[in-house]
Design a protein around this motif. Structure first.
Motif, PDB file in Angstrom:
ATOM      1  N   GLY B  42       0.799  -1.226   0.000  1.00 26.60           N
ATOM      2  CA  GLY B  42       0.000   0.000   0.000  1.00 26.60           C
ATOM      3  C   GLY B  42       0.829   1.272   0.000  1.00 26.60           C
ATOM      4  O   GLY B  42       0.286   2.371   0.165  1.00 26.60           O
ATOM      5  N   LYS B  43       2.144   1.142  -0.233  1.00 28.34           N
ATOM      6  CA  LYS B  43       3.019   2.319  -0.178  1.00 28.34           C
ATOM      7  C   LYS B  43       2.646   3.340  -1.248  1.00 28.34           C
ATOM      8  O   LYS B  43       2.416   4.516  -0.963  1.00 28.34           O
ATOM      9  CB  LYS B  43       4.495   1.904  -0.375  1.00 28.34           C
ATOM     10  CG  LYS B  43       4.984   0.837   0.582  1.00 28.34           C
ATOM     11  CD  LYS B  43       6.462   0.571   0.419  1.00 28.34           C
ATOM     12  CE  LYS B  43       6.838  -0.043  -0.920  1.00 28.34           C
ATOM     13  NZ  LYS B  43       6.352  -1.423  -1.112  1.00 28.34           N
ATOM     14  N   THR B  44       2.583   2.863  -2.496  1.00 31.89           N
ATOM     15  CA  THR B  44       2.259   3.791  -3.592  1.00 31.89           C
ATOM     16  C   THR B  44       0.828   4.311  -3.450  1.00 31.89           C
ATOM     17  O   THR B  44       0.552   5.470  -3.776  1.00 31.89           O
ATOM     18  CB  THR B  44       2.458   3.086  -4.951  1.00 31.89           C
ATOM     19  OG1 THR B  44       3.814   2.645  -5.042  1.00 31.89           O
ATOM     20  CG2 THR B  44       2.172   4.021  -6.109  1.00 31.89           C
ATOM     21  N   SER B  45      -0.065   3.477  -2.923  1.00 33.83           N
ATOM     22  CA  SER B  45      -1.455   3.925  -2.739  1.00 33.83           C
ATOM     23  C   SER B  45      -1.526   5.078  -1.747  1.00 33.83           C
ATOM     24  O   SER B  45      -2.300   6.021  -1.941  1.00 33.83           O
ATOM     25  CB  SER B  45      -2.318   2.757  -2.257  1.00 33.83           C
ATOM     26  OG  SER B  45      -2.294   1.715  -3.203  1.00 33.83           O
ATOM     27  N   VAL B  46      -0.732   5.019  -0.682  1.00 28.84           N
ATOM     28  CA  VAL B  46      -0.698   6.133   0.278  1.00 28.84           C
ATOM     29  C   VAL B  46      -0.186   7.392  -0.420  1.00 28.84           C
ATOM     30  O   VAL B  46      -0.755   8.483  -0.273  1.00 28.84           O
ATOM     31  CB  VAL B  46       0.192   5.788   1.501  1.00 28.84           C
ATOM     32  CG1 VAL B  46       0.516   7.043   2.299  1.00 28.84           C
ATOM     33  CG2 VAL B  46      -0.502   4.775   2.393  1.00 28.84           C
ATOM     34  N   LEU B  47       0.884   7.225  -1.213  1.00 27.22           N
ATOM     35  CA  LEU B  47       1.436   8.390  -1.924  1.00 27.22           C
ATOM     36  C   LEU B  47       0.389   8.991  -2.860  1.00 27.22           C
ATOM     37  O   LEU B  47       0.259  10.213  -2.971  1.00 27.22           O
ATOM     38  CB  LEU B  47       2.679   7.981  -2.731  1.00 27.22           C
ATOM     39  CG  LEU B  47       3.922   7.566  -1.943  1.00 27.22           C
ATOM     40  CD1 LEU B  47       5.068   7.229  -2.894  1.00 27.22           C
ATOM     41  CD2 LEU B  47       4.361   8.673  -0.986  1.00 27.22           C
ATOM     42  N   ARG B  48      -0.363   8.125  -3.538  1.00 27.10           N
ATOM     43  CA  ARG B  48      -1.377   8.618  -4.492  1.00 27.10           C
ATOM     44  C   ARG B  48      -2.510   9.356  -3.778  1.00 27.10           C
ATOM     45  O   ARG B  48      -3.038  10.331  -4.295  1.00 27.10           O
ATOM     46  CB  ARG B  48      -1.927   7.461  -5.337  1.00 27.10           C
ATOM     47  CG  ARG B  48      -0.891   6.910  -6.319  1.00 27.10           C
ATOM     48  CD  ARG B  48      -1.508   5.849  -7.239  1.00 27.10           C
ATOM     49  NE  ARG B  48      -2.499   6.425  -8.133  1.00 27.10           N
ATOM     50  CZ  ARG B  48      -2.226   6.991  -9.302  1.00 27.10           C
ATOM     51  NH1 ARG B  48      -0.980   7.072  -9.720  1.00 27.10           N
ATOM     52  NH2 ARG B  48      -3.191   7.486 -10.049  1.00 27.10           N
ATOM     53  N   VAL B  49      -2.862   8.909  -2.590  1.00 25.78           N
ATOM     54  CA  VAL B  49      -3.880   9.639  -1.810  1.00 25.78           C
ATOM     55  C   VAL B  49      -3.327  11.006  -1.408  1.00 25.78           C
ATOM     56  O   VAL B  49      -3.992  12.035  -1.564  1.00 25.78           O
ATOM     57  CB  VAL B  49      -4.294   8.834  -0.558  1.00 25.78           C
ATOM     58  CG1 VAL B  49      -5.100   9.713   0.398  1.00 25.78           C
ATOM     59  CG2 VAL B  49      -5.111   7.617  -0.960  1.00 25.78           C
ATOM     60  N   LEU B  50      -2.087  11.004  -0.924  1.00 27.72           N
ATOM     61  CA  LEU B  50      -1.477  12.263  -0.483  1.00 27.72           C
ATOM     62  C   LEU B  50      -1.317  13.248  -1.646  1.00 27.72           C
ATOM     63  O   LEU B  50      -1.319  14.461  -1.453  1.00 27.72           O
ATOM     64  CB  LEU B  50      -0.111  11.996   0.158  1.00 27.72           C
ATOM     65  CG  LEU B  50      -0.131  11.208   1.478  1.00 27.72           C
ATOM     66  CD1 LEU B  50       1.278  10.785   1.867  1.00 27.72           C
ATOM     67  CD2 LEU B  50      -0.761  12.053   2.595  1.00 27.72           C
ATOM     68  N   ALA B  51      -1.183  12.710  -2.857  1.00 28.98           N
ATOM     69  CA  ALA B  51      -1.020  13.558  -4.045  1.00 28.98           C
ATOM     70  C   ALA B  51      -2.366  14.025  -4.599  1.00 28.98           C
ATOM     71  O   ALA B  51      -2.408  14.843  -5.521  1.00 28.98           O
ATOM     72  CB  ALA B  51      -0.261  12.794  -5.131  1.00 28.98           C
ATOM     73  N   GLY B  52      -3.442  13.493  -4.058  1.00 28.00           N
ATOM     74  CA  GLY B  52      -4.760  13.841  -4.607  1.00 28.00           C
ATOM     75  C   GLY B  52      -5.026  13.127  -5.915  1.00 28.00           C
ATOM     76  O   GLY B  52      -5.857  13.566  -6.721  1.00 28.00           O
TER      77      GLY B  52
END
Lengths: 219, 216
Positions: B42-52
């Protein structure tokens, strides 16, 4: 919005100039398609002259589908779309910029094809020249609609086959009117009503694109 | 340190599958947070949420004061920098042309380009087409892209991949400067070792959740 539009148009045109896809692939394809269309009509000058406006727009339609895919492919490499999305550019400006670049590329293609129509299909030069305003309006509407439909199918696994299914039905009306207008100009008749229809179509596509391009990108 | 992002029980689904299944995380400025975990953690998924970039299905998510549940995510994107693990440029444009485009789109001054190129060591390659750059040079170009934008939150997905020892050292230094200037940095990394040298905090993820949260 206009600043973003200019940046995007300049970028797309620069990429097209560098890659030379228009010069070495699109234009030869268009000319070959026009020659084959002329051969299909047969060695009859009157028949070719009569069919010239329709054959011109048939080839333009094939070229448009090709170039819409190309305009979207520029953004397709992994990560590029995400990086550009993160720049937060105005979607309306992006739409206008991509439309402008596509329209200019289509105009270059159409100029070569119109010369081909005169030389290969024996359409009268003066009549063909007087059709230029309607051709420009048709190309503008095709570019605006194509940019919108291209964004709709962007990223889909079946993009190449989905695009014609989505774009051809609405484009059919434009092409019929474009052909009528071209034929009227060649025959020396008034094409005002067709020009009006094409102008309204262009404005409608621009308005819808400005309003909805951001939504299509998000989806 | 101030809180710049807060995720509470965030769930994100993709194709019906929960890529984040109740992730809770708080991020601060002046901090380099490293997300670790196996593939699919879920690392990239967290980044994608943080990026909007990803839509949050449920939970609470606020990044740089933007509530992602109620506000247009595009508002956030202009303030966040993203460096994916893929190349992210127009290959037929030169290094400088790519950066000029990025600066223009982000409404940043063009004179920031020369400074950014100098900082990442690509001044001599500014007129080279991007397709001719090595993987490491492309990564440096991505960092220049972010330097021009000066985001408040840097999100870097596997930034050390394809960097040699000198490149890694350069990135360590750059991240130190970025957090010293007040930004927050989140880095995803497969590598369980080695990030101690620059991380102020390590977050271990598994199954779309935060497993362990450890400050250095």
């Amino acid at each position: 919005m206009m600043r973003v539009a200019w940046l995007v148009a300049r970028k797309d045109l620069r990429i097209e100039t560098r890659s030379r896809v228009l010069l070495w692939q699109v234009l030869p394809f268009g000319v070959i398609a026009l020659i084959l269309s002329g051969l299909a009509v047969g060695p009859n000058d009157d028949a070719m002259r009569h069919a010239a406006p329709g054959l011109f727009y048939l080839v333009i339609l094939l070229v448009v589908l090709f170039m819409i895919g190309r305009a979207q492919a520029v953004e397709a490499p992994a990560g590029t779309r995400t990086s550009v999305t993160m720049l937060g550019g105005d979607p309306a400006g992006i739409f206008l910029g991509k439309t402008l670049a596509l329209a200019l590329e289509l105009i270059v293609t159409a100029a070569v094809l119109l010369a081909g129509v005169v030389v290969l299909l024996h359409a009268p030069l003066a009549g063909t020249a007087s059709a230029i305003p309607s051709v420009l309006l048709t190309l503008g509407a095709l570019a605006a609609g194509g940019t919108l439909y291209g964004a709709l199918v962007a990223g889909a696994d079946v993009q190449a086959t989905l695009l014609p299914i989505i774009a051809l039905p609405p484009f059919a009306g434009l092409l019929i009117v474009g052909e009528k207008s071209f034929a009227a100009a060649v025959a020396g008749q008034s094409s005002v009503k067709w020009l009006l229809f094409l102008s309204v179509s262009l404005l409608a596509y621009l308005a819808v694109g400005i309003l909805l391009y951001g939504v299509t990108e998000e989806s | 340190m101030a809180t710049i992002a807060e995720l509470v029980d965030v769930v994100v689904t993709s194709g019906g599958f929960p890529v984040l299944a109740g992730a809770t995380l708080e991020l601060h400025d002046h901090e380099v947070t490293v997300l670790t975990g196996d593939n699919g953690a879920g690392k990239t998924s967290v980044l994608r949420v943080l990026a909007g970039l990803s839509r949050v299905t449920s939970g609470r998510a606020e990044v740089l004061g933007v509530d992602l549940m109620t506000t247009d995510r595009r508002v956030l994107r202009r303030r966040v920098g993203w460096l994916g693990h893929e190349g992210s440029f127009y290959d037929d444009l030169t290094v400088k042309e790519n950066l000029t485009f990025a600066a223009g789109m982000a409404d940043r001054p063009v004179d920031a380009i020369a400074t950014a190129l100098d900082r990442v060591g690509l001044t001599s390659r500014q007129n080279t087409r991007t397709q001719q750059l090595s993987a490491g040079q492309r990564r440096r170009l991505g960092l220049a892209w972010l330097l021009i934008r000066r985001p408040a939150l840097w999100l870097l997905d596997e930034p050390y991949a394809s960097l040699d020892a000198r490149g890694r050292e350069f990135l360590d230094d750059l991240l130190r400067d970025v957090v010293a200037a007040g930004a927050g940095v989140v880095v995803s990394s497969h590598d369980p070792l080695g990030h101690e040298r620059f991380a102020t905090r390590t977050v271990e993820m598994a199954g779309g959740r935060v497993l362990k949260d450890q400050s250095a």
